[in-house]
Design a protein around this motif. Sequence first.
Motif, PDB file in Angstrom:
ATOM      1  N   GLY A 148       7.703 -16.190 -93.556  1.00 30.63           N
ATOM      2  CA  GLY A 148       7.653 -16.042 -95.162  1.00 30.63           C
ATOM      3  C   GLY A 148       6.662 -15.286 -95.741  1.00 30.63           C
ATOM      4  N   ILE A 149       5.865 -14.465 -94.821  1.00 29.10           N
ATOM      5  CA  ILE A 149       4.838 -13.516 -95.001  1.00 29.10           C
ATOM      6  C   ILE A 149       5.378 -12.257 -95.026  1.00 29.10           C
ATOM      7  CG2 ILE A 149       2.853 -12.554 -94.108  1.00 29.10           C
ATOM      8  CD1 ILE A 149       2.273 -14.999 -92.494  1.00 29.10           C
ATOM      9  N   ALA A 150       5.041 -11.777 -96.486  1.00 30.89           N
ATOM     10  CA  ALA A 150       5.327 -10.214 -96.950  1.00 30.89           C
ATOM     11  C   ALA A 150       4.370  -9.202 -96.066  1.00 30.89           C
ATOM     12  CB  ALA A 150       5.259  -9.998 -98.404  1.00 30.89           C
ATOM     13  N   ILE A 151       5.063  -8.207 -95.664  1.00 28.38           N
ATOM     14  CA  ILE A 151       4.317  -7.084 -95.043  1.00 28.38           C
ATOM     15  C   ILE A 151       3.993  -5.936 -96.103  1.00 28.38           C
ATOM     16  CG2 ILE A 151       4.456  -5.490 -92.951  1.00 28.38           C
ATOM     17  CD1 ILE A 151       6.359  -7.129 -91.907  1.00 28.38           C
ATOM     18  N   ALA A 152       2.737  -5.868 -96.421  1.00 24.32           N
ATOM     19  CA  ALA A 152       2.519  -4.577 -97.394  1.00 24.32           C
ATOM     20  C   ALA A 152       2.695  -3.369 -96.896  1.00 24.32           C
ATOM     21  CB  ALA A 152       0.941  -5.276 -98.306  1.00 24.32           C
ATOM     22  N   PRO A 153       2.860  -2.328 -97.794  1.00 28.02           N
ATOM     23  CA  PRO A 153       2.789  -0.870 -97.099  1.00 28.02           C
ATOM     24  C   PRO A 153       1.063  -0.661 -96.688  1.00 28.02           C
ATOM     25  CG  PRO A 153       4.084  -0.871 -98.884  1.00 28.02           C
ATOM     26  CD  PRO A 153       3.582  -2.303 -98.885  1.00 28.02           C
ATOM     27  N   GLY A 154       0.859   0.011 -95.702  1.00 29.05           N
ATOM     28  CA  GLY A 154      -0.287   0.229 -95.173  1.00 29.05           C
ATOM     29  C   GLY A 154      -0.879  -0.939 -94.139  1.00 29.05           C
ATOM     30  N   THR A 155      -0.164  -1.927 -93.713  1.00 35.35           N
ATOM     31  CA  THR A 155      -0.423  -2.822 -92.931  1.00 35.35           C
ATOM     32  C   THR A 155      -0.303  -2.226 -91.301  1.00 35.35           C
ATOM     33  OG1 THR A 155       0.516  -4.688 -94.168  1.00 35.35           O
ATOM     34  CG2 THR A 155       0.235  -4.832 -91.717  1.00 35.35           C
ATOM     35  N   TRP A 156      -1.762  -2.592 -90.701  1.00 30.35           N
ATOM     36  CA  TRP A 156      -1.916  -2.215 -89.386  1.00 30.35           C
ATOM     37  C   TRP A 156      -1.424  -3.080 -88.417  1.00 30.35           C
ATOM     38  CZ3 TRP A 156      -3.145   2.837 -88.190  1.00 30.35           C
ATOM     39  CH2 TRP A 156      -3.751   3.529 -88.981  1.00 30.35           C
ATOM     40  N   VAL A 157      -0.674  -2.592 -87.385  1.00 31.69           N
ATOM     41  CA  VAL A 157      -0.356  -3.337 -86.243  1.00 31.69           C
ATOM     42  C   VAL A 157      -1.241  -3.156 -84.938  1.00 31.69           C
ATOM     43  CG1 VAL A 157       1.576  -4.369 -84.755  1.00 31.69           C
ATOM     44  CG2 VAL A 157       1.851  -3.501 -87.243  1.00 31.69           C
ATOM     45  N   SER A 158      -1.894  -3.986 -84.359  1.00 35.03           N
ATOM     46  CA  SER A 158      -2.944  -3.696 -83.140  1.00 35.03           C
ATOM     47  C   SER A 158      -1.697  -4.267 -82.097  1.00 35.03           C
ATOM     48  CB  SER A 158      -3.941  -4.602 -83.176  1.00 35.03           C
ATOM     49  OG  SER A 158      -4.746  -3.950 -81.929  1.00 35.03           O
ATOM     50  N   THR A 159      -1.224  -3.374 -81.284  1.00 35.06           N
ATOM     51  CA  THR A 159       0.129  -3.557 -80.436  1.00 35.06           C
ATOM     52  C   THR A 159      -0.260  -4.265 -79.215  1.00 35.06           C
ATOM     53  OG1 THR A 159      -0.012  -1.367 -79.685  1.00 35.06           O
ATOM     54  CG2 THR A 159       1.355  -1.676 -81.746  1.00 35.06           C
ATOM     55  N   GLY A 160      -1.306  -4.431 -78.631  1.00 29.53           N
ATOM     56  CA  GLY A 160      -1.449  -5.373 -77.561  1.00 29.53           C
ATOM     57  C   GLY A 160      -2.490  -4.580 -76.610  1.00 29.53           C
ATOM     58  N   ALA A 161      -3.303  -5.307 -75.823  1.00 25.51           N
ATOM     59  CA  ALA A 161      -4.090  -4.681 -74.761  1.00 25.51           C
ATOM     60  C   ALA A 161      -3.418  -3.944 -73.725  1.00 25.51           C
ATOM     61  CB  ALA A 161      -4.960  -5.771 -74.263  1.00 25.51           C
ATOM     62  N   ILE A 162      -3.866  -2.575 -73.512  1.00 25.06           N
ATOM     63  CA  ILE A 162      -3.147  -1.823 -72.688  1.00 25.06           C
ATOM     64  C   ILE A 162      -4.096  -1.888 -71.206  1.00 25.06           C
ATOM     65  CG2 ILE A 162      -2.783   0.591 -72.125  1.00 25.06           C
ATOM     66  CD1 ILE A 162      -3.047   1.215 -75.069  1.00 25.06           C
ATOM     67  N   THR A 163      -5.221  -2.054 -71.278  1.00 23.56           N
ATOM     68  CA  THR A 163      -6.086  -1.855 -70.051  1.00 23.56           C
ATOM     69  C   THR A 163      -6.572  -3.185 -69.500  1.00 23.56           C
ATOM     70  OG1 THR A 163      -8.123  -1.242 -71.148  1.00 23.56           O
ATOM     71  CG2 THR A 163      -6.567   0.599 -70.181  1.00 23.56           C
ATOM     72  N   GLY A 164      -6.252  -4.295 -70.480  1.00 21.17           N
ATOM     73  CA  GLY A 164      -6.738  -5.425 -69.943  1.00 21.17           C
ATOM     74  C   GLY A 164      -7.616  -6.177 -71.071  1.00 21.17           C
ATOM     75  N   ILE A 165      -8.068  -7.317 -71.058  1.00 19.97           N
ATOM     76  CA  ILE A 165      -8.940  -8.024 -71.928  1.00 19.97           C
ATOM     77  C   ILE A 165     -10.334  -7.831 -71.338  1.00 19.97           C
ATOM     78  CG2 ILE A 165      -9.403 -10.207 -73.128  1.00 19.97           C
ATOM     79  CD1 ILE A 165      -6.380 -10.818 -72.718  1.00 19.97           C
ATOM     80  N   HIS A 166     -11.343  -7.091 -71.868  1.00 11.72           N
ATOM     81  CA  HIS A 166     -12.482  -6.916 -71.416  1.00 11.72           C
ATOM     82  C   HIS A 166     -13.714  -7.452 -72.063  1.00 11.72           C
ATOM     83  CE1 HIS A 166     -10.043  -3.821 -69.127  1.00 11.72           C
ATOM     84  NE2 HIS A 166      -9.910  -3.086 -70.247  1.00 11.72           N
ATOM     85  N   GLU A 167     -14.258  -8.571 -71.254  1.00 17.91           N
ATOM     86  CA  GLU A 167     -15.137  -9.359 -71.837  1.00 17.91           C
ATOM     87  C   GLU A 167     -16.385  -8.523 -72.132  1.00 17.91           C
ATOM     88  OE1 GLU A 167     -16.006 -13.385 -70.682  1.00 17.91           O
ATOM     89  OE2 GLU A 167     -13.930 -13.767 -70.059  1.00 17.91           O
ATOM     90  N   ILE A 168     -17.030  -8.546 -73.416  1.00 17.41           N
ATOM     91  CA  ILE A 168     -18.151  -7.851 -73.749  1.00 17.41           C
ATOM     92  C   ILE A 168     -19.137  -8.514 -74.507  1.00 17.41           C
ATOM     93  CG2 ILE A 168     -17.198  -7.124 -76.075  1.00 17.41           C
ATOM     94  CD1 ILE A 168     -18.123  -4.292 -75.349  1.00 17.41           C
ATOM     95  N   ARG A 169     -20.410  -8.490 -74.342  1.00 15.32           N
ATOM     96  CA  ARG A 169     -21.458  -9.323 -74.958  1.00 15.32           C
ATOM     97  C   ARG A 169     -22.357  -8.409 -75.945  1.00 15.32           C
ATOM     98  NH1 ARG A 169     -19.444 -13.445 -74.633  1.00 15.32           N
ATOM     99  NH2 ARG A 169     -21.229 -14.508 -75.464  1.00 15.32           N
ATOM    100  N   PRO A 170     -22.941  -9.105 -76.877  1.00 12.35           N
ATOM    101  CA  PRO A 170     -23.936  -8.344 -77.692  1.00 12.35           C
ATOM    102  C   PRO A 170     -24.757  -7.450 -77.056  1.00 12.35           C
ATOM    103  CG  PRO A 170     -23.732 -10.833 -78.562  1.00 12.35           C
ATOM    104  CD  PRO A 170     -23.097 -10.688 -77.136  1.00 12.35           C
ATOM    105  N   GLY A 171     -24.918  -6.396 -77.907  1.00 13.37           N
ATOM    106  CA  GLY A 171     -25.811  -5.430 -77.000  1.00 13.37           C
ATOM    107  C   GLY A 171     -25.136  -4.362 -76.176  1.00 13.37           C
ATOM    108  N   GLN A 172     -23.689  -4.548 -76.131  1.00 15.79           N
ATOM    109  CA  GLN A 172     -22.955  -3.700 -75.160  1.00 15.79           C
ATOM    110  C   GLN A 172     -22.306  -2.654 -75.975  1.00 15.79           C
ATOM    111  OE1 GLN A 172     -21.171  -6.462 -72.430  1.00 15.79           O
ATOM    112  NE2 GLN A 172     -22.531  -5.502 -70.810  1.00 15.79           N
ATOM    113  N   ARG A 173     -21.700  -1.545 -75.371  1.00 19.47           N
ATOM    114  CA  ARG A 173     -20.873  -0.699 -76.068  1.00 19.47           C
ATOM    115  C   ARG A 173     -19.594  -0.636 -75.112  1.00 19.47           C
ATOM    116  NH1 ARG A 173     -22.290   3.781 -74.327  1.00 19.47           N
ATOM    117  NH2 ARG A 173     -23.841   3.324 -72.921  1.00 19.47           N
ATOM    118  N   GLY A 174     -18.496  -0.651 -76.137  1.00 24.79           N
ATOM    119  CA  GLY A 174     -17.115  -0.335 -75.564  1.00 24.79           C
ATOM    120  C   GLY A 174     -16.643   0.914 -75.982  1.00 24.79           C
ATOM    121  N   ASP A 175     -15.822   1.682 -75.155  1.00 26.98           N
ATOM    122  CA  ASP A 175     -15.215   2.940 -75.380  1.00 26.98           C
ATOM    123  C   ASP A 175     -13.731   2.949 -74.810  1.00 26.98           C
ATOM    124  OD1 ASP A 175     -17.233   5.246 -76.508  1.00 26.98           O
ATOM    125  OD2 ASP A 175     -18.461   3.805 -75.172  1.00 26.98           O
ATOM    126  N   ALA A 176     -12.927   3.516 -75.681  1.00 24.13           N
ATOM    127  CA  ALA A 176     -11.453   3.707 -75.049  1.00 24.13           C
ATOM    128  C   ALA A 176     -11.227   5.217 -75.092  1.00 24.13           C
ATOM    129  CB  ALA A 176     -10.466   2.918 -75.783  1.00 24.13           C
TER     130      ALA A 176
END
Length: 261
Positions: free
Chosen positions: A219-247
């Motif tokens: 029962g949740i309305a989907i407003a125009p402009g809603t983003w869908v993050s569709t799923g991890a492609i390369t895996g779930i990469h654990e990351i910690r404060p102070g690190q950088r991530g790049d795709a």
Amino acid sequence: MPATNEQQNIAQAFLAARQKKTPLTSYPGTMPASMAEAYAIQDAAIASDGRRVGGWKVGRIAPELVGAYGDNRLTGPVFSDEIFDGSAGQRPIMPVYADGFAAAEAEVLLCLGDVGTRDYDLESVKDCIIEVRTGIEIASSPFPAINQHGPAVTASDYGNNKGLILGPAISGWRDADLIRMPVEFFVDDAPVGAATMETMLDGPFGSALFLIRTLRARGIAIAPGTWVSTGAITGIHEIRPGQRGDALFDGKIRVGCAVTG
């Protein structure tokens, strides 16, 4: 389904831990045994949180658990104030729960227009998509073991989401071979994963179909402009404060972030 008193209490415990940035050393109640129970907790937390939902993350349920949970994907909200633009080379600073769980994931992001009430299939769902971008999902929860107890537990705390970086758009996406596009992920410039969307069930548009079906059932309305993050492609990469991530998408489209506690 309406949340029970205990499910309301679980939602409040997660919400308090997120707001106070304090870890949860154990699950704050009886763990949900079904996706319906998980979404009841999630819905209660969204209602109490009060922030605007600007998108939804979609994650895969492990094949061996599909029968037990009745679906092959799960979802959780992405709040508007945790969606950042990284399309022009910016490197947004993304906070995570330093004493909880934290990861970064390369994802294709879909922006939905007017979804309406029609039924869709894998091809026609493209009609309600107005933009496709590269991006990174930040997964983080104050409960360090959130991914160790099955998809219902993961879904119960916002689907383990803590933000989204909108990378550069994929031009000509309707004609592009998205499924075979090579994607790589790096943590502090070290390669940690590489894959294509061929590993993602029926791909990013299948994630859009799943989300539309699931939100309608809740029962949740989907407003125009809603983003869908569709799923991890390369895996779930654990990351910690102070690190950088790049795709890196298709060897040329880059999106990055810095992580802080």
